[in-house]
Design an enzyme around this catalytic site. Structure first.
Site, mmCIF file in Angstrom:
data_model
loop_
_atom_site.group_PDB
_atom_site.id
_atom_site.type_symbol
_atom_site.label_atom_id
_atom_site.label_comp_id
_atom_site.label_asym_id
_atom_site.label_seq_id
_atom_site.Cartn_x
_atom_site.Cartn_y
_atom_site.Cartn_z
ATOM 1 N NE ARG A 8 -36.381 -36.701 4.307
ATOM 2 C CZ ARG A 8 -35.580 -36.414 5.323
ATOM 3 N NH1 ARG A 8 -35.454 -37.277 6.326
ATOM 4 N NH2 ARG A 8 -34.903 -35.284 5.339
ATOM 5 C CG HIS A 9 -36.148 -35.964 -1.045
ATOM 6 N ND1 HIS A 9 -34.841 -35.786 -0.652
ATOM 7 C CD2 HIS A 9 -36.871 -35.033 -0.381
ATOM 8 C CE1 HIS A 9 -34.773 -34.782 0.208
ATOM 9 N NE2 HIS A 9 -35.993 -34.312 0.394
ATOM 10 C CD GLN A 11 -26.472 -37.363 1.104
ATOM 11 O OE1 GLN A 11 -25.826 -37.634 0.102
ATOM 12 N NE2 GLN A 11 -25.972 -37.461 2.326
ATOM 13 C CB SER A 12 -31.164 -32.990 -1.518
ATOM 14 O OG SER A 12 -30.956 -32.206 -0.347
ATOM 15 C CD GLU A 87 -39.238 -30.543 3.975
ATOM 16 O OE1 GLU A 87 -40.368 -30.557 4.510
ATOM 17 O OE2 GLU A 87 -38.350 -31.387 4.216
ATOM 18 N NE ARG A 88 -40.932 -25.683 9.274
ATOM 19 C CZ ARG A 88 -40.369 -25.785 10.474
ATOM 20 N NH1 ARG A 88 -39.964 -26.968 10.912
ATOM 21 N NH2 ARG A 88 -40.206 -24.718 11.227
ATOM 22 C CG HIS A 89 -40.790 -21.477 2.458
ATOM 23 N ND1 HIS A 89 -39.812 -20.715 3.044
ATOM 24 C CD2 HIS A 89 -40.835 -21.092 1.153
ATOM 25 C CE1 HIS A 89 -39.291 -19.899 2.146
ATOM 26 N NE2 HIS A 89 -39.891 -20.118 0.985
ATOM 27 C CE1 TYR A 90 -36.965 -26.265 8.662
ATOM 28 C CE2 TYR A 90 -36.970 -27.247 6.475
ATOM 29 C CZ TYR A 90 -37.056 -27.375 7.845
ATOM 30 O OH TYR A 90 -37.238 -28.622 8.403
#
Length: 232
Positions: A8-9, A11-12, A87-90
């Site tokens: 997993r990437h 922290q953004s 990522e899942r689209h929110y």
């Protein structure tokens, strides 16, 4: 024994700001870069070498992959970037602060949107600048392929075909494959690999910057699974 490593990437910027990110393309924070670097160093200490890598088309995952491969001195290996690993689209939650969203809609409703397997948030309006129809990286996709919102179930519906059609053949041809992606696209892969039911997968947390190693036999059945930091 084949190895599949899920990363997993780091922290953004919007992780740091506690905002729903989804398909919006934000970069890593300095901490996120350090997490990616540490992940690369960890993989190097454990002697991991890769034949092929996959990532999404979002820079926080791409940069995590670059930094990790740089630490391994393997930036030369072939890499495929695929929107299916996004990522899942929110949906309409994109860009909103999570705490403020809970105040507006109620903590229970936001929890359902975030943690139920098959209940997506409200869809994003097509006029929103966050809608993927305005993003040139998706110009080749048909309108029906562009989500305006997603649940984890809908995320799995795009991740799993890509796994079967592209990643599985690569694993059959290669010994070690690295996938740098996102919490929910990785969660979709874990659901498939571990055979988890809908309720169990929603309890799985994916740590940032900690490589998750699957050891697979020649039939790609899971023989062992561990976070690399546990073995360090």
């Amino acid at each position: 024994m084949k190895k599949l490593v899920l990363l997993r990437h780091g922290q953004s910027i919007w992780n740091q700001e506690n905002r729903f990110t989804g398909w919006h393309d934000v970069d890593l924070t300095e901490k996120g870069r350090e997490e990616a670097q540490a992940a690369g160093q960890l993989m190097k200490r454990h002697g991991l070498r890769f034949d092929y890598a996959y990532t999404s088309v979002l820079k926080r995952a791409i940069r995590t992959l670059w930094i990790g491969l740089d630490e391994l001195d393997q930036m030369w290996i072939p890499v495929t970037k695929a929107w299916q690993l996004n990522e899942r689209h929110y949906g309409a939650l994109t860009g909103l602060n999570k705490a403020e969203t809970a105040e507006e809609y109620g903590a229970e409703q936001v929890h359902i949107w975030r943690r139920s397997y098959d209940t997506p948030p409200p869809p994003l309006d097509e006029t929103s600048p966050y809608h993927p129809r305005h993003d040139p990286r998706y110009a080749s996709l048909k309108p029906e392929q562009l989500p305006a919102t997603e649940s984890l179930a809908l995320t799995l519906e795009r991740v799993l075909p890509y796994w079967n059609e592209r990643i599985v053949p690569t694993l059959r041809d290669c010994d070690n494959v690295l996938i740098a992606a996102h919490g929910n696209s990785i969660r979709a892969l874990i659901k498939h690999l571990d055979g988890l039911d809908d309720e169990a997968i929603m309890k799985v947390e994916i740590a940032t910057g900690d490589p998750l190693v699957y050891e697979l036999d020649d039939a790609l059945a899971v023989v062992d699974k561990h976070y690399l930091r546990e073995r360090d």
